[in-house]
Design a protein around this motif. Structure first.
Motif, short mmCIF file in Angstrom:
data_model
loop_
_atom_site.label_atom_id
_atom_site.label_comp_id
_atom_site.label_asym_id
_atom_site.label_seq_id
_atom_site.Cartn_x
_atom_site.Cartn_y
_atom_site.Cartn_z
N ILE A 138 0.87 -1.18 0.00
CA ILE A 138 0.00 0.00 0.00
C ILE A 138 0.90 1.23 0.00
N GLY A 139 0.84 2.03 -1.06
CA GLY A 139 1.68 3.21 -1.13
C GLY A 139 1.21 4.31 -0.19
N VAL A 140 2.11 5.21 0.13
CA VAL A 140 1.81 6.34 1.01
C VAL A 140 2.35 7.61 0.37
N VAL A 141 1.55 8.66 0.39
CA VAL A 141 2.05 9.99 0.05
C VAL A 141 1.78 10.89 1.24
N ASP A 142 2.85 11.41 1.84
CA ASP A 142 2.78 12.27 3.02
C ASP A 142 2.83 13.72 2.55
N VAL A 143 1.78 14.47 2.80
CA VAL A 143 1.63 15.79 2.19
C VAL A 143 1.91 16.91 3.20
N ASN A 144 2.81 17.80 2.83
CA ASN A 144 2.99 19.06 3.56
C ASN A 144 2.20 20.14 2.82
N TYR A 145 0.90 20.13 3.06
CA TYR A 145 -0.03 21.01 2.35
C TYR A 145 0.23 22.48 2.70
N GLY A 146 -0.36 23.37 1.92
CA GLY A 146 -0.27 24.79 2.22
C GLY A 146 -0.74 25.06 3.64
N GLY A 147 0.06 25.78 4.41
CA GLY A 147 -0.19 25.96 5.83
C GLY A 147 0.84 25.25 6.67
N SER A 148 1.60 24.33 6.05
CA SER A 148 2.64 23.60 6.77
C SER A 148 3.84 24.51 7.03
N THR A 149 4.60 24.15 8.05
CA THR A 149 5.84 24.87 8.33
C THR A 149 6.99 24.24 7.56
N GLY A 150 8.12 24.94 7.54
CA GLY A 150 9.31 24.43 6.87
C GLY A 150 9.57 25.05 5.52
N TYR A 151 8.61 25.85 5.01
CA TYR A 151 8.73 26.40 3.67
C TYR A 151 8.50 27.91 3.65
N GLY A 152 8.68 28.57 4.77
CA GLY A 152 8.54 30.02 4.84
C GLY A 152 7.15 30.46 5.26
N ARG A 153 7.07 31.74 5.64
CA ARG A 153 5.82 32.28 6.17
C ARG A 153 4.72 32.35 5.11
N ALA A 154 5.06 32.69 3.88
CA ALA A 154 4.05 32.80 2.84
C ALA A 154 3.36 31.45 2.62
N TYR A 155 4.13 30.37 2.61
CA TYR A 155 3.55 29.03 2.44
C TYR A 155 2.67 28.70 3.65
N ARG A 156 3.16 29.09 4.83
CA ARG A 156 2.42 28.83 6.06
C ARG A 156 1.09 29.58 6.07
N GLU A 157 1.10 30.79 5.55
CA GLU A 157 -0.09 31.63 5.62
C GLU A 157 -1.08 31.39 4.47
N ARG A 158 -0.78 30.44 3.62
CA ARG A 158 -1.78 30.06 2.62
C ARG A 158 -3.07 29.59 3.27
N LEU A 159 -2.95 29.10 4.48
CA LEU A 159 -4.11 28.54 5.16
C LEU A 159 -4.91 29.60 5.91
N ARG A 160 -4.42 30.84 5.93
CA ARG A 160 -5.14 31.87 6.67
C ARG A 160 -6.54 32.06 6.09
N ARG A 161 -7.52 31.81 6.94
CA ARG A 161 -8.95 31.86 6.58
C ARG A 161 -9.32 30.88 5.46
N GLN A 162 -8.43 29.91 5.20
CA GLN A 162 -8.67 28.95 4.12
C GLN A 162 -8.57 27.50 4.59
N TRP A 163 -8.66 27.29 5.91
CA TRP A 163 -8.61 25.91 6.41
C TRP A 163 -9.87 25.18 5.98
N GLY A 164 -9.68 23.99 5.47
CA GLY A 164 -10.80 23.26 4.90
C GLY A 164 -10.96 23.52 3.42
N VAL A 165 -10.11 24.40 2.88
CA VAL A 165 -10.12 24.69 1.44
C VAL A 165 -8.75 24.33 0.86
N VAL A 166 -7.71 25.09 1.25
CA VAL A 166 -6.38 24.87 0.70
C VAL A 166 -5.84 23.49 1.07
N ASP A 167 -5.99 23.09 2.32
CA ASP A 167 -5.46 21.78 2.74
C ASP A 167 -6.15 20.65 1.99
#
Length: 706
Positions: free
Chosen positions: A498-527
């Motif tokens: 069974i394959g696995v893909v582990d996703v660091n979706y928009g809002g995740s840390t490790g890729y700068g503040r702009a990537y982290r803030e993609r989720l601002r007011r967009q949780w349940g959409v961007v992720d």
């Protein structure tokens, strides 16, 4: 060489059992080094998740805390470093630790096997909590963050006459000293937004930085505890200057989280009290973390002011902050737990640092030459929990074929030692899938970071032309990330085909503040969009079977899982570990630290009620696209059990196949070995029944329909 058996994906034999995964749930954390001595926390699933403190000296490991002692602080409910080594009288070593059951600080001396309390018995059970400990400049006190859970005035007064409130305050350090603008008022008010299963609506929460005598006098006299700093909702990282003339700390207020905006504050210390506090870095939209004194007149601090968490030098007298090594890399992570450090000062003035995009590497930065040199170590990712002494660095690190370990590095000789592994015996590496880092195309051309783990087994191969099932793993947080460090939970599935893909979706840390803030007011959409994009990329690449895609996640990842299957029909099975299904009731019931987290992820209340309603999976249960497995701890103070219970009821009403398993005594994040085994075996059986394969060695799971 033995020929590989031809077997359908999902039915491959594997030596990695659910019990092996449970044993791998041993957790090592927060190491400390002093000379040749090393300490760390060790959380053991076979002991019901009890955390002890280990001391390594001269190659000999000693368990300092025997059962039932359990070194876990519940500050912010997520805790953090729960102990501090100190020198006792006559030079003997002691540790100070927070005991889980009563949350009091205790002291264990080297020559006395029985710990004794340093803090008073709280009036509210486990109502006084302590974290982020540091020794006072004169060595007589512990300075730390104190979190007080305060009964409402009417409760305190019951049965105690006019002195009820005063009695309550007497066991809550400094409560009576808070004015209307201080943490007492702010904390009590914020509890109305939700204060956890253990924090009833009538509870208030107040935090301060306090000084606790090491002689134990405060155990019977709460007045012996002094408040050093009050007035904010949250505190972290108190640290005195080398000469003891100043105290630095980090603070922030609702509705911000510590990755949104914090302040680095500094105050002079006069006659044991702090005076003239001022902000030297940070603000409403700048996250300043992890202060370290460079000398008596300047500090190092991590700030994301340029868009990435970089290290700065700041002075006490208005000097402009100086970036040490400007780079589009992270030098820190999100402050979910207290007491960890992403960098530390070596004896010669250089800094041991962690840095990178995604995984964090270990390097040494020289402020004189401005050079950053990565150390040659076999570990690809380090947790933000470094400690140094002289030329020695200790930390927690791992890699794709190396479990998380306590690691000691000598920067002079280059010697690297693994002192303790979370997994004592590794499976044959031939059964471990090698991660492939992917930068996928998401909606509107935005990148999505993910790690792909293909099915891997040296003894089995799939029939020609068969595409494998894949499970999208969604991490919690949502302000967090997943690394490539060996995780037997992933290998449990990949070794079975069974394959696995582990996703660091928009809002995740490790890729700068702009990537982290993609989720601002967009949780349940961007992720959701990014999780779907990861799955679709595998299908478009001819890697995964589009008819056998599943999604799973825990906590915030459970929310994304439930949101994905009520918004799309991409997935054919879904597993939610203690996931959120109803935003409005979550805000009303969750604990104080996260009580206004959703104000940034969805929108402030009042004002955004419609968004909360529309995005809640519970309100769209009739559109659930696939069978669901719900797994829930019944003692969860972060995501209350009714979040899973109500979704199960809704699925039953809509006649959607589901299974709902609950676990008494489990909190947020399962710690007990038996729970881990039951969950993984149920999950594997669930995928077999819904994705069309026959897994080996697990009993079928009963799915309820209506």
């Amino acid at each position: 060489m033995t020929a590989r058996a031809t077997l359908p994906y999902g039915s491959w034999p594997s030596p990695i059992s659910a019990a092996d995964v449970a044993r791998a749930r041993l957790r090592l954390s927060f190491p400390t080094v002093a000379g040749n001595d090393v300490w760390w926390q060790e959380t053991r699933p076979e002991e019901g998740g009890r955390t002890t403190v280990i001391h390594l000296k001269g190659g000999h490991r000693t368990e300092l805390l025997q059962a039932p002692w359990d070194a876990r602080t519940r500050v912010h409910e997520y805790g953090g470093r729960s102990y501090l080594p100190v020198r006792g009288e006559g030079g003997g070593l002691s540790i100070v630790f927070a005991n889980y059951e009563d949350q009091r600080l205790h002291r264990l001396d080297e020559r006395d096997p029985k710990p004794y309390p340093l803090t008073p018995e709280p009036a509210v059970p486990a109502g006084l909590r302590y974290a982020d400990y540091v020794l006072s400049p004169d060595g007589t006190e512990i300075w730390c963050v104190c979190e007080g859970h305060i009964a409402a005035p009417q409760e305190a007064a019951e049965g105690s006459g006019a002195d009820g409130a005063a009695t309550e305050h007497a066991s809550t350090p400094g409560t009576g000293s808070a004015d209307a603008g201080s943490a007492g008022a702010a904390g009590t008010g914020s509890a109305g937004a939700g204060s956890g299963a253990d924090d009833k609506p009538a509870m208030g929460i107040r935090r301060a930085i306090v000084a606790i005598p090491l002689d134990g006098s405060a155990a019977e006299d709460a007045g012996a505890i002094r408040e050093l700093v009050t007035g904010a909702d949250f505190y972290a990282s108190p640290v005195p200057s080398p000469s003891g003339g100043h105290l630095a700390w980090v603070q922030w207020n609702h509705p911000r989280m510590p990755w949104d905006g914090t302040e680095l504050r500094v105050a002079a210390i006069e006659d044991g009290a702090t005076v003239a506090p001022r902000t030297v870095k940070g603000g409403l939209t700048e996250s300043a973390l992890a202060p370290v004194w460079r000398d008596d007149q300047s500090l190092y601090v991590v700030s994301d002011w340029p868009g990435w968490w970089n290290i700065y030098q700041v002075g006490l007298h208005g000097e402009s902050p100086q970036a040490l090594y400007p780079a589009e890399e992270e030098f820190a992570g999100p402050l979910w737990q207290l007491g960890g450090m992403p960098y530390a000062l070596l004896g010669d003035g250089r800094l041991a640092v962690l840095h990178g995009e995604g995984n964090l590497r270990l390097g040494v930065y020289d402020p004189e030459t401005l050079e950053l040199v990565d150390l040659e170590v076999p570990y690809e990712h380090w947790q933000t929990q470094l400690s140094t002494d002289g030329t020695t660095i200790v930390g927690i690190a791992g890699g794709p074929d190396l479990p998380s370990s306590v690691v000691r590095v000598d920067t002079t000789t280059g010697r690297v030692e693994g002192l303790r592994k979370e997994l004592a015996e590794l499976p044959d590496v031939a059964y471990l899938s090698k991660p492939r880092a992917e930068r996928l195309d998401g909606p509107f051309g935005r990148p999505v970071h993910a790690y792909v783990y293909p099915p891997t087994n040296p003894e089995a191969a799939a029939p020609e032309g068969e595409l494998p099932p894949y499970v999208v793993f969604v991490h919690g947080g949502p302000t967090g990330r997943v690394s490539t460090v060996l995780d037997l939970e992933r290998a449990f599935f990949t070794s079975r085909g069974i394959g696995v893909v582990d996703v660091n979706y928009g809002g995740s840390t490790g890729y700068g503040r702009a990537y982290r803030e993609r989720l601002r007011r967009q949780w349940g959409v961007v992720d959701v969009e990014d999780a779907v994009a990861a799955a679709q990329a595998l299908v478009d690449g001819g890697i995964a079977d589009p008819a056998r895609l599943a999604i799973r996640g825990g906590s915030a990842g459970g929310w994304t899982t439930l949101a994905a299957i009520t918004q799309t029909d991409v997935f054919k099975a879904a597993t939610s570990y203690y996931g959120i299904s109803d935003l409005q009731s979550f805000v009303e019931a969750t604990h104080d630290f996260e009580s206004q987290y959703l104000f940034g992820l969805i929108g402030p209340l009042p004002g955004f009620e419609r968004a909360y309603e529309e995005r809640s999976p519970l309100n769209s249960a009739d559109r659930t696209a696939c069978p669901v497995l719900l797994l829930q701890g019944l003692n969860d103070p972060v995501v209350p059990p009714d979040q899973s219970e109500r979704f199960a009821v809704a699925l039953a009403e809509k006649k959607v196949p589901y299974a709902y398993l609950t676990f008494e005594g489990e909190s947020h994040g399962f710690r007990r070995a038996g729970t881990v085994v039951r969950c993984l075996e149920a999950e594997l059986a669930f995928y077999g029944q819904t994705l069309g394969f026959e897994p080996r060695g697990v009993a079928p799971i009963d799915l309820t329909v209506g």
